[in-house]
Write an enzyme that holds these catalytic residues in place. Structure first.
Site, PDB file in Angstrom:
ATOM      1  N   THR A  31       0.847  -1.193   0.000  1.00 19.14           N
ATOM      2  CA  THR A  31       0.000   0.000   0.000  1.00 19.14           C
ATOM      3  C   THR A  31       0.883   1.243   0.000  1.00 19.14           C
ATOM      4  OG1 THR A  31      -1.743  -1.182   1.134  1.00 19.14           O
ATOM      5  CG2 THR A  31      -1.817   1.209   1.244  1.00 19.14           C
ATOM      6  N   GLN A 102      -3.998  -6.421  -7.701  1.00 22.20           N
ATOM      7  CA  GLN A 102      -4.535  -7.038  -6.486  1.00 22.20           C
ATOM      8  C   GLN A 102      -5.879  -6.409  -6.119  1.00 22.20           C
ATOM      9  OE1 GLN A 102      -3.205  -6.438  -2.345  1.00 22.20           O
ATOM     10  NE2 GLN A 102      -2.511  -8.568  -2.376  1.00 22.20           N
ATOM     11  N   HIS A 179      -7.020 -10.611  -2.885  1.00 24.22           N
ATOM     12  CA  HIS A 179      -6.411 -10.370  -1.569  1.00 24.22           C
ATOM     13  C   HIS A 179      -7.272 -11.032  -0.498  1.00 24.22           C
ATOM     14  CE1 HIS A 179      -4.245  -8.704   1.658  1.00 24.22           C
ATOM     15  NE2 HIS A 179      -4.204  -7.420   1.328  1.00 24.22           N
ATOM     16  N   ASN A 182      -4.441 -10.803   5.674  1.00 23.68           N
ATOM     17  CA  ASN A 182      -4.196  -9.625   6.512  1.00 23.68           C
ATOM     18  C   ASN A 182      -5.429  -9.015   7.176  1.00 23.68           C
ATOM     19  OD1 ASN A 182      -1.587 -10.001   5.692  1.00 23.68           O
ATOM     20  ND2 ASN A 182      -1.459  -8.165   4.427  1.00 23.68           N
ATOM     21  N   TYR A 184      -8.464  -8.466   6.139  1.00 23.99           N
ATOM     22  CA  TYR A 184      -9.431  -7.718   5.346  1.00 23.99           C
ATOM     23  C   TYR A 184     -10.661  -8.607   5.101  1.00 23.99           C
ATOM     24  CZ  TYR A 184      -5.633  -4.398   5.088  1.00 23.99           C
ATOM     25  OH  TYR A 184      -4.642  -3.517   5.431  1.00 23.99           O
ATOM     26  N   ASN A 239      -4.245  -6.786  11.878  1.00 23.87           N
ATOM     27  CA  ASN A 239      -5.676  -6.489  11.965  1.00 23.87           C
ATOM     28  C   ASN A 239      -6.391  -7.451  12.921  1.00 23.87           C
ATOM     29  OD1 ASN A 239      -6.071  -4.097  10.490  1.00 23.87           O
ATOM     30  ND2 ASN A 239      -6.030  -5.210   8.539  1.00 23.87           N
ATOM     31  N   ARG A 322       9.291  -4.569   1.179  1.00 21.54           N
ATOM     32  CA  ARG A 322      10.039  -3.363   1.546  1.00 21.54           C
ATOM     33  C   ARG A 322      11.403  -3.223   0.856  1.00 21.54           C
ATOM     34  NH1 ARG A 322       8.236  -1.572   7.660  1.00 21.54           N
ATOM     35  NH2 ARG A 322       6.005  -1.817   7.289  1.00 21.54           N
TER      36      ARG A 322
END
Length: 370
Positions: A31, A102, A179, A182, A184, A239, A322
């Site tokens: 993101t 995604q 997706h 995580n 969601y 989350n 990253r």
């Protein structure tokens, strides 16, 4: 600087369905929040992806499938024709590198201030995220208790996924990634901690999997199976996730997904995003036993760990997140055994402009100014 002489499995070409990848390095979805308030992709984003087109496969940042799906400031969307058209500048900028979009619905990891008439975020059950705060259009706010979806609303969200997949195809993407990780919306349907429904979408894992199953099958009316991937996070605590039956549930889900002949299963097996500590971490090897397609390992891999995972046969591809932020030429650095730029701090990369986004130097550029 010495060039790498040892044989590298990570840098070998790989056939992903009918796509030929130049190497086994995947640019992970991250993101990056550069799409502005109207969530429309732009030239800055096209430049960002073009800088990183040395990857064998690019998976875009999570992209919301509807207005209801929004839950992060300035992330891109794919729910309007204008957004779909704007994505074409990104796909054109990386035309030599396969790129998957995604597809994302934030579910309970959202806030009423993102939505018209301040409607509550939606989820399988009215269970809020414990702890932490969310960045909203009006600043940091505590998480809210979401509204449980009515049974007859669920097919409407499945259709949103199908339409988003259709727009992605028109925009020139090579495929889509669902997706399901995580914490969601899809992940909260899959997991017993967050799904306490009593209808056909809740209860045992067979019912909890139904939502993802319907999404996959809807998208397969748009894309062939070898252009569709799914992302899962069986070890994740992000989350406020983690369910006692995680191992049996995720192996069942992977086994069910195996029947479709999908492009890949993208697994966040690394623990860099946090671990729920409800048992031993799930491994790529476990999924290899029930999913015959290509697995992608993800989360905290070094080059050496990636080489080991591929050489041992537990993974076909490894995604890097990253390291790609601060090293746009990551694959070249791997190939030539060059040092990486220092990891970028969050205060550097979490902004809304070019700074911390497209201004990281390649190795060649860093040498030119040193």
């Amino acid at each position: 600087m010495n060039t790498q002489t040892a044989s590298s499995r990570l840098l070998e070409p790989f056939k992903l369905g009918d796509l030929v990848l130049n190497n086994r390095v995947v640019m992970a979805p991250m993101t990056r929040a550069r799409a502005g308030e109207r969530r429309i992709p732009n030239a800055l984003m096209a430049n960002y992806y073009a800088q990183r087109a040395g990857a064998g496969l690019i998976v875009t940042e999570a992209t919301v499938i509807s207005e209801q799906a929004n839950g992060w400031v300035n992330t891109p969307g794919i729910y309007s024709d204008e957004q779909g058209e704007a994505w074409k500048q990104v796909t054109a900028a990386v035309s030599e590198t396969p790129i998957f979009l995604q597809l994302w619905h934030c579910g309970r990891a959202s806030h009423s201030s993102f939505h018209a008439n301040n409607e509550l975020p939606v989820a399988p059950s009215a269970i809020k995220i414990n702890g932490g705060e969310i960045h909203t259009p009006s600043g940091k706010q505590p998480y809210e208790t979401p509204r449980a979806l009515e049974t007859d609303e669920i097919p409407l969200i499945v259709e949103d996924y199908r339409q988003a997949a259709e727009r992605a195809k028109i925009a020139g993407f090579d495929g889509v990634e669902i997706h399901g990780a995580n914490g969601y919306l899809i992940d909260t349907f899959l997991q017993s901690k967050t799904n306490q429904r009593t209808d056909s979408y809740g209860g045992g894992v067979e019912n909890r999997y139904r939502f993802l199953k319907e999404i996959v099958e809807a998208i397969l009316t748009v894309w062939p199976a070898n252009r569709v991937g799914v992302r899962l996070s069986p070890n994740g605590v992000y989350n406020d996730m983690g369910s006692p039956d995680y191992r049996a549930a995720f192996l069942y889900i992977a086994e069910q997904l195996n029947a479709y002949g999908l492009a890949y299963l993208h697994l966040m097996d690394g623990l860099g995003f946090g671990f729920h500590e409800l048992g031993a971490p799930m491994t790529l090897a476990e999924f290899r036993e029930v999913f015959s397609g290509p697995p992608i390992g993800n989360c905290g891999y070094t080059q050496e760990e990636a080489e080991s995972a591929i050489s041992s046969g537990v993974a076909d591809l490894i995604a890097f997140g990253r390291p790609f932020i601060s090293n746009p030429d990551l694959v070249e650095r791997f190939a030539r055994n060059l040092p990486l730029n220092p990891p970028a701090e969050m205060f550097t990369w979490y902004s809304f402009g070019a700074e911390g986004y497209t201004d990281f130097p390649t190795y060649q550029e860093s040498q030119a100014v040193s």
